[in-house]
Design a protein around this motif. Structure first.
Motif, PDB file in Angstrom:
ATOM      1  N   LEU A  22       0.868  -1.178   0.000  1.00 23.60           N
ATOM      2  CA  LEU A  22       0.000   0.000   0.000  1.00 23.60           C
ATOM      3  C   LEU A  22       0.901   1.224   0.000  1.00 23.60           C
ATOM      4  N   LEU A  23       0.657   2.136  -0.933  1.00 25.27           N
ATOM      5  CA  LEU A  23       1.363   3.415  -0.962  1.00 25.27           C
ATOM      6  C   LEU A  23       0.342   4.520  -0.730  1.00 25.27           C
ATOM      7  N   GLN A  24       0.575   5.325   0.292  1.00 20.46           N
ATOM      8  CA  GLN A  24      -0.256   6.499   0.555  1.00 20.46           C
ATOM      9  C   GLN A  24       0.598   7.722   0.230  1.00 20.46           C
ATOM     10  N   VAL A  25       0.069   8.614  -0.592  1.00 18.71           N
ATOM     11  CA  VAL A  25       0.830   9.760  -1.096  1.00 18.71           C
ATOM     12  C   VAL A  25       0.048  11.035  -0.804  1.00 18.71           C
ATOM     13  N   TRP A  26       0.717  12.045  -0.196  1.00 24.11           N
ATOM     14  CA  TRP A  26       0.064  13.317   0.080  1.00 24.11           C
ATOM     15  C   TRP A  26       1.076  14.455  -0.028  1.00 24.11           C
ATOM     16  N   PRO A  27       0.583  15.678  -0.335  1.00 25.55           N
ATOM     17  CA  PRO A  27       1.481  16.826  -0.412  1.00 25.55           C
ATOM     18  C   PRO A  27       2.015  17.182   0.970  1.00 25.55           C
ATOM     19  N   THR A  28       3.260  17.699   1.002  1.00 32.38           N
ATOM     20  CA  THR A  28       3.885  18.031   2.283  1.00 32.38           C
ATOM     21  C   THR A  28       4.867  19.175   2.101  1.00 32.38           C
ATOM     22  N   HIS A  29       5.290  19.727   3.223  1.00 38.16           N
ATOM     23  CA  HIS A  29       6.376  20.711   3.243  1.00 38.16           C
ATOM     24  C   HIS A  29       7.563  20.152   4.018  1.00 38.16           C
ATOM     25  N   GLU A  30       7.453  18.878   4.471  1.00 37.80           N
ATOM     26  CA  GLU A  30       8.519  18.239   5.252  1.00 37.80           C
ATOM     27  C   GLU A  30       9.770  18.039   4.413  1.00 37.80           C
ATOM     28  N   SER A  31      10.900  17.948   5.103  1.00 36.82           N
ATOM     29  CA  SER A  31      12.156  17.656   4.421  1.00 36.82           C
ATOM     30  C   SER A  31      12.249  16.163   4.098  1.00 36.82           C
ATOM     31  N   ALA A  32      13.244  15.812   3.323  1.00 35.80           N
ATOM     32  CA  ALA A  32      13.403  14.436   2.837  1.00 35.80           C
ATOM     33  C   ALA A  32      14.044  13.527   3.889  1.00 35.80           C
ATOM     34  N   VAL A  33      13.294  13.169   4.885  1.00 33.62           N
ATOM     35  CA  VAL A  33      13.774  12.275   5.936  1.00 33.62           C
ATOM     36  C   VAL A  33      13.010  10.962   5.833  1.00 33.62           C
ATOM     37  N   THR A  34      13.738   9.846   5.837  1.00 35.32           N
ATOM     38  CA  THR A  34      13.091   8.538   5.842  1.00 35.32           C
ATOM     39  C   THR A  34      12.751   8.164   7.275  1.00 35.32           C
ATOM     40  N   THR A  35      11.535   7.727   7.489  1.00 33.97           N
ATOM     41  CA  THR A  35      11.071   7.339   8.816  1.00 33.97           C
ATOM     42  C   THR A  35      10.580   5.903   8.760  1.00 33.97           C
ATOM     43  N   ARG A  36      11.125   5.058   9.600  1.00 33.70           N
ATOM     44  CA  ARG A  36      10.678   3.667   9.691  1.00 33.70           C
ATOM     45  C   ARG A  36       9.697   3.583  10.852  1.00 33.70           C
ATOM     46  N   LEU A  37       8.424   3.316  10.545  1.00 35.44           N
ATOM     47  CA  LEU A  37       7.379   3.242  11.559  1.00 35.44           C
ATOM     48  C   LEU A  37       7.184   1.826  12.091  1.00 35.44           C
ATOM     49  N   ARG A  38       7.482   0.849  11.249  1.00 32.97           N
ATOM     50  CA  ARG A  38       7.385  -0.562  11.628  1.00 32.97           C
ATOM     51  C   ARG A  38       8.358  -1.313  10.733  1.00 32.97           C
ATOM     52  N   ALA A  39       9.155  -2.239  11.294  1.00 32.63           N
ATOM     53  CA  ALA A  39      10.215  -2.901  10.520  1.00 32.63           C
ATOM     54  C   ALA A  39       9.983  -4.401  10.398  1.00 32.63           C
ATOM     55  N   ASP A  40      10.389  -4.933   9.252  1.00 35.30           N
ATOM     56  CA  ASP A  40      10.451  -6.376   9.046  1.00 35.30           C
ATOM     57  C   ASP A  40      11.863  -6.705   8.605  1.00 35.30           C
ATOM     58  N   ASP A  41      12.139  -7.973   8.350  1.00 31.07           N
ATOM     59  CA  ASP A  41      13.424  -8.374   7.785  1.00 31.07           C
ATOM     60  C   ASP A  41      13.188  -9.548   6.845  1.00 31.07           C
ATOM     61  N   PRO A  42      12.850  -9.250   5.574  1.00 25.63           N
ATOM     62  CA  PRO A  42      12.562 -10.334   4.637  1.00 25.63           C
ATOM     63  C   PRO A  42      13.779 -11.191   4.324  1.00 25.63           C
ATOM     64  N   TRP A  43      14.968 -10.737   4.731  1.00 20.20           N
ATOM     65  CA  TRP A  43      16.198 -11.475   4.455  1.00 20.20           C
ATOM     66  C   TRP A  43      16.636 -12.314   5.653  1.00 20.20           C
ATOM     67  N   ALA A  44      15.862 -12.335   6.737  1.00 21.86           N
ATOM     68  CA  ALA A  44      16.257 -13.020   7.969  1.00 21.86           C
ATOM     69  C   ALA A  44      16.520 -14.507   7.749  1.00 21.86           C
ATOM     70  N   HIS A  45      15.773 -15.141   6.855  1.00 21.93           N
ATOM     71  CA  HIS A  45      15.947 -16.573   6.621  1.00 21.93           C
ATOM     72  C   HIS A  45      17.308 -16.902   6.016  1.00 21.93           C
ATOM     73  N   GLN A  46      18.056 -15.886   5.567  1.00 20.91           N
ATOM     74  CA  GLN A  46      19.362 -16.115   4.974  1.00 20.91           C
ATOM     75  C   GLN A  46      20.480 -15.960   6.014  1.00 20.91           C
ATOM     76  N   GLY A  47      20.127 -15.764   7.258  1.00 26.25           N
ATOM     77  CA  GLY A  47      21.140 -15.609   8.301  1.00 26.25           C
ATOM     78  C   GLY A  47      21.943 -14.347   8.075  1.00 26.25           C
ATOM     79  N   ASP A  48      23.230 -14.433   8.230  1.00 22.66           N
ATOM     80  CA  ASP A  48      24.092 -13.270   8.081  1.00 22.66           C
ATOM     81  C   ASP A  48      24.641 -13.130   6.656  1.00 22.66           C
ATOM     82  N   ALA A  49      24.093 -13.856   5.686  1.00 19.23           N
ATOM     83  CA  ALA A  49      24.606 -13.824   4.313  1.00 19.23           C
ATOM     84  C   ALA A  49      24.473 -12.439   3.683  1.00 19.23           C
ATOM     85  N   ARG A  50      23.591 -11.596   4.187  1.00 14.04           N
ATOM     86  CA  ARG A  50      23.379 -10.293   3.579  1.00 14.04           C
ATOM     87  C   ARG A  50      24.362  -9.249   4.110  1.00 14.04           C
ATOM     88  N   HIS A  51      25.149  -9.552   5.111  1.00 13.63           N
ATOM     89  CA  HIS A  51      26.050  -8.561   5.712  1.00 13.63           C
ATOM     90  C   HIS A  51      27.444  -8.661   5.144  1.00 13.63           C
TER      91      HIS A  51
END
Length: 191
Positions: A162-191
């Motif tokens: 789901l993408l929700q898009v609205w006009p803003t005056h905010e600066s370009a800051v990425t905010t993580r509100l809830r996190a997952d890790d789709p790569w977790a099943h690969q252990g530490d192979a992604r690091h």
């Protein structure tokens, strides 16, 4: 009070490739470049380089995911509760074109995502991206359930965005509100 979309587009998008697709509003017509940032791995959304666009990262390598796009005139009052979203992130980007579209690496965009009017024309926008199921079919090819060429042993796509898009005056800051890790099943192979 729940914020209702000014415009709501929904459907299967069949052209995901290299674990990504783009939401673009670039008047120059430039194709966005994948964000080159070591901290990007595992993120859901990031501002693309060389174009006015946002990169959305998928779990599947290529194929089909379900997408809902809500174009709003103001920020949503709460995180969408229609699904058990595993990851929710926000980013701000500059739209130089009043018309938005989805872009894919290897194919053109199908309706209704090929062009849509942004709520306030060209300008700065905030995108809240939601996803569920990125780890379910990680790094596989998923087929549209309506495709007559779909192999018999291929289940329906389970990844949803789901993408929700609205006009803003905010600066370009990425905010993580809830996190997952789709790569977790690969252990530490992604690091």
């Amino acid at each position: 009070m729940m914020m209702l979309p000014m415009s709501r587009l929904e459907g299967w998008i069949d052209r995901v490739d290299h674990h990504q697709f783009f939401l673009s509003a670039d008047a120059s017509g430039a194709f966005p470049m994948y964000p080159i940032d070591g901290s990007y791995l595992g993120r859901l959304v990031s501002v693309a380089q060389e174009a006015d666009a946002v990169c959305i990262e998928t779990g599947i390598a290529m194929g089909t995911v379900r997408l809902a796009l809500h174009l709003l005139d103001a920020p949503p009052t709460a995180i969408d509760a229609s699904r058990p979203w595993e990851v929710v992130e926000e980013v701000t980007f500059e739209a130089t074109d009043p018309v938005g579209r989805l872009l894919f690496l290897l194919d053109s965009t199908a309706a209704p995502f090929d062009q849509f009017d942004l709520p306030a024309g060209a300008g700065r926008y905030r995108v809240r991206a939601h996803a569920v199921g990125r780890a379910l079919d990680f790094d596989t090819v998923m087929w549209n359930p309506d495709d007559p060429e779909r192999p018999d042993d291929c289940g329906p796509p389970r990844e949803q965005h789901l993408l929700q898009v609205w006009p803003t005056h905010e600066s370009a800051v990425t905010t993580r509100l809830r996190a997952d890790d789709p790569w977790a099943h690969q252990g530490d192979a992604r690091h």
